[in-house]
Design a protein around this motif. Sequence first.
Motif, short mmCIF file in Angstrom:
data_model
loop_
_atom_site.label_atom_id
_atom_site.label_comp_id
_atom_site.label_asym_id
_atom_site.label_seq_id
_atom_site.Cartn_x
_atom_site.Cartn_y
_atom_site.Cartn_z
N GLU A 96 -6.09 -6.78 -1.26
CA GLU A 96 -7.33 -6.33 -0.62
C GLU A 96 -8.43 -6.12 -1.66
O GLU A 96 -9.59 -6.44 -1.40
CB GLU A 96 -7.10 -5.04 0.17
CG GLU A 96 -8.30 -4.58 0.97
CD GLU A 96 -8.80 -5.60 2.00
OE1 GLU A 96 -10.03 -5.64 2.22
OE2 GLU A 96 -7.98 -6.35 2.58
N GLU A 97 -8.08 -5.61 -2.84
CA GLU A 97 -9.07 -5.47 -3.91
C GLU A 97 -9.65 -6.84 -4.28
O GLU A 97 -10.86 -6.98 -4.44
CB GLU A 97 -8.44 -4.83 -5.15
CG GLU A 97 -8.15 -3.37 -5.01
CD GLU A 97 -7.50 -2.78 -6.26
OE1 GLU A 97 -7.07 -3.55 -7.15
OE2 GLU A 97 -7.42 -1.55 -6.33
N SER B 206 -7.28 -14.54 2.15
CA SER B 206 -6.67 -13.29 1.65
C SER B 206 -6.39 -12.33 2.80
O SER B 206 -5.36 -11.65 2.80
CB SER B 206 -7.59 -12.62 0.63
OG SER B 206 -7.68 -13.40 -0.53
N GLN B 207 -7.29 -12.30 3.78
CA GLN B 207 -7.06 -11.44 4.94
C GLN B 207 -5.84 -11.92 5.72
O GLN B 207 -5.06 -11.10 6.21
CB GLN B 207 -8.31 -11.40 5.83
CG GLN B 207 -9.51 -10.75 5.17
CD GLN B 207 -9.23 -9.34 4.68
OE1 GLN B 207 -9.11 -9.10 3.49
NE2 GLN B 207 -9.10 -8.41 5.58
N LYS B 208 -5.66 -13.23 5.82
CA LYS B 208 -4.48 -13.77 6.51
C LYS B 208 -3.21 -13.42 5.74
O LYS B 208 -2.17 -13.11 6.32
CB LYS B 208 -4.60 -15.28 6.70
CG LYS B 208 -5.62 -15.65 7.76
CD LYS B 208 -5.68 -17.13 8.00
CE LYS B 208 -6.72 -17.43 9.04
NZ LYS B 208 -6.71 -18.83 9.45
N TRP C 167 1.31 -5.01 -3.00
CA TRP C 167 0.69 -6.32 -2.81
C TRP C 167 -0.47 -6.24 -1.82
O TRP C 167 -1.49 -6.89 -2.03
CB TRP C 167 1.73 -7.32 -2.32
CG TRP C 167 2.78 -7.66 -3.34
CD1 TRP C 167 2.67 -7.62 -4.71
CD2 TRP C 167 4.10 -8.11 -3.07
NE1 TRP C 167 3.84 -8.01 -5.30
CE2 TRP C 167 4.74 -8.32 -4.32
CE3 TRP C 167 4.81 -8.35 -1.91
CZ2 TRP C 167 6.05 -8.77 -4.43
CZ3 TRP C 167 6.13 -8.79 -2.01
CH2 TRP C 167 6.72 -9.00 -3.25
N LEU C 168 -0.30 -5.47 -0.75
CA LEU C 168 -1.38 -5.32 0.22
C LEU C 168 -2.62 -4.73 -0.43
O LEU C 168 -3.73 -5.24 -0.27
CB LEU C 168 -0.93 -4.41 1.38
CG LEU C 168 -0.18 -5.08 2.51
CD1 LEU C 168 0.58 -4.05 3.33
CD2 LEU C 168 -1.15 -5.85 3.39
N HIS C 169 -2.44 -3.65 -1.16
CA HIS C 169 -3.56 -2.98 -1.81
C HIS C 169 -4.21 -3.90 -2.85
O HIS C 169 -5.44 -4.04 -2.89
CB HIS C 169 -3.08 -1.68 -2.45
CG HIS C 169 -4.15 -0.94 -3.18
ND1 HIS C 169 -5.15 -0.27 -2.53
CD2 HIS C 169 -4.39 -0.80 -4.51
CE1 HIS C 169 -5.97 0.26 -3.43
NE2 HIS C 169 -5.52 -0.04 -4.64
#
Length: 87
Positions: A36-37, A68-70, A31-33
Amino acid sequence: MSHHHHDHDSHPQSGQSLSFNEKGEKLLHHWLHHNEEHAQNYRQWAVEFRHYKLEDVAALLDLAFELSQKINDALNEASILLKSHGD
């Protein structure tokens, strides 16, 4: 427009057995990856919309990037907490 493949299969390969925490770590990493995309795409498209003088659209994409960063911050914190719990 760029398309990418969504592979949401969280099942281990045959013969493998993951603990709940291991599966959770894999999901959080994915999910993180993946998020980030998407965030980077929002940022890139904000630049494009600004080029075409669509500042209001670009501003909302900037907001989507920030949100998205949060989300990634929360996912990263969840990953750290999960690792601290061990198996």
